[in-house]
Design a protein around this motif. Structure first.
Motif, mmCIF file in Angstrom:
data_model
loop_
_atom_site.group_PDB
_atom_site.id
_atom_site.type_symbol
_atom_site.label_atom_id
_atom_site.label_comp_id
_atom_site.label_asym_id
_atom_site.label_seq_id
_atom_site.Cartn_x
_atom_site.Cartn_y
_atom_site.Cartn_z
ATOM 1 N N CYS A 157 -15.827 -57.867 4.076
ATOM 2 C CA CYS A 157 -16.301 -56.612 3.352
ATOM 3 C C CYS A 157 -17.978 -57.291 3.544
ATOM 4 C CB CYS A 157 -15.949 -56.141 2.554
ATOM 5 S SG CYS A 157 -14.010 -55.168 2.589
ATOM 6 N N PHE A 158 -18.475 -58.525 2.489
ATOM 7 C CA PHE A 158 -19.211 -58.615 2.060
ATOM 8 C C PHE A 158 -20.434 -59.500 3.203
ATOM 9 C CE2 PHE A 158 -22.651 -61.319 0.304
ATOM 10 C CZ PHE A 158 -22.912 -60.729 -0.868
ATOM 11 N N TYR A 159 -19.931 -59.435 4.525
ATOM 12 C CA TYR A 159 -20.943 -59.706 5.180
ATOM 13 C C TYR A 159 -21.278 -58.534 5.723
ATOM 14 C CZ TYR A 159 -21.731 -61.527 10.569
ATOM 15 O OH TYR A 159 -22.480 -61.843 11.344
ATOM 16 N N VAL A 160 -19.838 -57.342 5.802
ATOM 17 C CA VAL A 160 -20.716 -56.425 6.868
ATOM 18 C C VAL A 160 -22.104 -55.417 5.844
ATOM 19 C CG1 VAL A 160 -19.638 -54.080 7.381
ATOM 20 C CG2 VAL A 160 -18.156 -56.024 8.149
ATOM 21 N N LEU A 161 -21.634 -55.357 4.852
ATOM 22 C CA LEU A 161 -22.433 -54.597 4.051
ATOM 23 C C LEU A 161 -23.992 -55.608 4.203
ATOM 24 C CD1 LEU A 161 -19.719 -53.979 0.869
ATOM 25 C CD2 LEU A 161 -20.924 -52.156 2.464
ATOM 26 N N PHE A 162 -23.546 -56.568 4.204
ATOM 27 C CA PHE A 162 -24.607 -57.478 3.273
ATOM 28 C C PHE A 162 -25.861 -58.189 5.086
ATOM 29 C CE2 PHE A 162 -27.886 -59.642 0.542
ATOM 30 C CZ PHE A 162 -27.935 -59.256 -0.326
ATOM 31 N N PHE A 163 -25.327 -58.948 5.899
ATOM 32 C CA PHE A 163 -25.576 -59.197 6.818
ATOM 33 C C PHE A 163 -25.415 -58.658 8.541
ATOM 34 C CE2 PHE A 163 -24.073 -63.062 3.427
ATOM 35 C CZ PHE A 163 -25.553 -63.192 2.922
ATOM 36 N N PHE A 164 -24.685 -57.931 8.337
ATOM 37 C CA PHE A 164 -24.669 -56.906 9.545
ATOM 38 C C PHE A 164 -25.495 -56.544 10.154
ATOM 39 C CE2 PHE A 164 -22.596 -54.008 12.213
ATOM 40 C CZ PHE A 164 -21.590 -54.823 13.588
ATOM 41 N N LYS A 165 -26.457 -56.125 9.647
ATOM 42 C CA LYS A 165 -27.589 -55.104 10.373
ATOM 43 C C LYS A 165 -28.556 -56.184 11.132
ATOM 44 C CE LYS A 165 -29.749 -51.015 8.940
ATOM 45 N NZ LYS A 165 -29.892 -50.287 8.144
ATOM 46 N N LYS A 166 -28.587 -57.395 10.056
ATOM 47 C CA LYS A 166 -29.200 -58.579 10.409
ATOM 48 C C LYS A 166 -29.090 -59.492 11.582
ATOM 49 C CE LYS A 166 -33.299 -59.235 8.077
ATOM 50 N NZ LYS A 166 -34.595 -58.993 8.270
ATOM 51 N N LEU A 167 -28.156 -59.390 11.792
ATOM 52 C CA LEU A 167 -26.771 -61.211 12.178
ATOM 53 C C LEU A 167 -26.846 -60.419 14.120
ATOM 54 C CD1 LEU A 167 -25.632 -63.029 9.581
ATOM 55 C CD2 LEU A 167 -27.046 -63.165 11.527
ATOM 56 N N SER A 168 -26.318 -58.852 13.690
ATOM 57 C CA SER A 168 -26.083 -58.615 15.008
ATOM 58 C C SER A 168 -26.773 -58.206 15.681
ATOM 59 C CB SER A 168 -25.351 -56.548 14.722
ATOM 60 O OG SER A 168 -26.252 -55.923 13.831
ATOM 61 N N LYS A 169 -28.215 -58.109 15.681
ATOM 62 C CA LYS A 169 -29.402 -57.328 16.460
ATOM 63 C C LYS A 169 -29.542 -58.973 17.911
ATOM 64 C CE LYS A 169 -32.387 -55.856 13.384
ATOM 65 N NZ LYS A 169 -33.468 -55.843 12.026
#
Lengths: 169, 272
Positions: A157-169
């Motif tokens: 949950c934390f990953y999706v909320l916080f890092f997902f945008k940055k790391l899925s690029k």
């Protein structure tokens, strides 16, 4: 990304200290989400630096949870396992072109397997040191599995909320 | 010499790992045994400051329950008050007698930080050495006993709760009045363990467990009720599990017991 990671680390720290440490809906569930930050550190971090960082971050959490050394010890152990897991799961072309563990470049399966290995080992080490007795084997295993399950969900949950945008690029 | 250096350089990660583990594990074990080392006390004093701020918010959530339990306790105390008794024999007046001597004094405190899901659970209280708290004092709440003072700073004190390994508080079981020691397996925050009760005592389910009295607590404070009695293979003892009468996850108001005759008893017992 580095700025995001530092900010994320701070949020994880605050969440762990003020919320998750006080949360007890069952006596065998203790949610720990801070290994997520260890997992997300850059691939080219030197092992020695990784261990020292893990020790300091773990001790900072210990500082606020009345358990001096317990979190530090398990986070250092998790850091060692991280080195091993990343070595074993090296992609075909190595990590040269990849700086951070990103879903786009390594795939969802890679991220989930390597992270669950690290998190599980972290929890196992934590409860082994805390109970430190053969009589408590069943409690250790029960606590490890239940806490791992809930921690994993929280981390995702934390990953999706916080890092997902940055790391899925 | 060069070989040694190259050896260390090659395995430096391993050495750093072992070195850090030794520091961490050493700090953890020594903290459980000797909490009053200067560095550690300074550390948790600092952290209790933040916990008090957090507690200022969260304590409002339990105000209703807190009031209820305090009211209940007030009623119990009022029953014992002089004004709720009537004098049957008007001829004998009240005598300020010298037969009774005060042994225990109580200091009220609030729990500002607590855990119940760890192997050794510690509670932080908002009273410290300025309120004359010293390590080794007993702590109880209106529902049951809580623990023993483990470390103190000026404004805070750290309690090793009954939810800890080898807490060893002396208790007795009614009505057989057999003595034993309190322990905790770490499995469940609602049930504890009693060791050292010899198996010739008759103990049944729902028998009341109370404090034995002495150095830490006055006699007869509630601890819990017996849940299950088991035989231990090859030992003339019962293994008794019991339900705690206090719910430790919502603990708010506690009392610290100050034993006024404690030093006298200790001196006599160590003299032999």
């Amino acid at each position: 990304m580095m700025r995001k990671l530092i900010l994320g680390g701070f949020f994880v720290f605050v969440l762990q200290i003020f919320f998750l440490n006080g949360l007890d809906f069952s006596s065998s569930v203790y949610i720990m989400i801070y290994p997520l930050i260890l997992f997300l550190l850059p691939f080219n971090t030197k092992p020695v630096f990784l261990f020292v960082w893990a020790f300091l971050f773990g001790f900072l959490i210990d500082f606020f949870s009345n358990s001096f050394g317990l979190h530090a010890s398990s986070l250092v152990a998790a850091a060692a396992i991280r080195v091993g897991v990343f070595y074993l799961l090296t992609p075909r072309d190595g990590y040269d072109s990849i700086l951070f563990p990103s879903i786009k470049k390594l795939g969802l399966k890679w991220i989930l397997t390597s992270f669950s290995f690290i998190l599980f080992f972290h929890h196992f080490w934590f409860f082994c040191v805390e109970y430190f007795s053969f009589n408590a084997t069943s409690i250790i295993l029960k606590n490890t599995f239940l806490s791992f399950f809930f921690s994993f969900i929280c981390c995702v949950c934390f990953y999706v909320l916080f890092f997902f945008k940055k790391l899925s690029k | 010499m060069n070989k040694l250096f190259s050896f260390i350089k090659r395995f430096r990660a391993l050495f750093v790992f072992i070195f850090l583990q030794i520091i961490a594990l050493n700090a953890y074990t020594s903290y459980l045994k000797y909490p009053n080392s200067k560095v550690l006390t300074a550390a948790w004093t600092f952290s209790s400051f933040f916990m008090e701020i957090k507690n200022n918010f969260s304590s409002y959530l339990y105000l209703k329950d807190k009031n209820k339990s305090l009211q209940k306790e007030n009623i119990e105390l009022r029953k014992k008050n002089e004004s709720s008794f009537i004098c049957l024999n008007k001829q004998t007046g009240k005598v300020n007698d010298s037969i009774f001597h005060q042994r225990y004094d109580f200091i009220s405190a609030n729990v500002i930080n607590s855990t119940t899901n760890r192997r050794n659970n510690f509670f932080t209280l908002d009273v410290g050495s300025l309120q004359k708290i010293t390590p080794g004092m007993g702590v109880y709440s209106s529902q049951g006993i809580v623990g023993i003072v483990h470390g103190v700073s000026d404004h805070f004190s750290l309690i090793k709760s009954v939810l800890s390994k080898e807490i060893n508080i002396a208790i007795e079981i009614e009505p057989s009045m057999s003595f034993g020691f309190l322990d905790w397996t770490g499995e469940n925050a609602k049930t504890g363990l009693i060791t050292g009760v010899s198996n010739d005592a008759i103990i049944k389910k729902n028998n009341r467990v109370k404090t034995r009295g002495g150095l830490l607590f006055p006699r007869g404070l509630s601890v819990g009720t017996v849940k299950e009695v088991k035989k231990i293979e090859g030992k003339p003892e019962w293994e008794i599990s019991f339900n705690f009468s206090e719910n430790y996850s919502h603990l708010q108001n506690v009392y610290v017991v100050k034993d006024l005759l404690g030093t006298e008893q200790k001196q006599l017992e160590t003299k032999k």
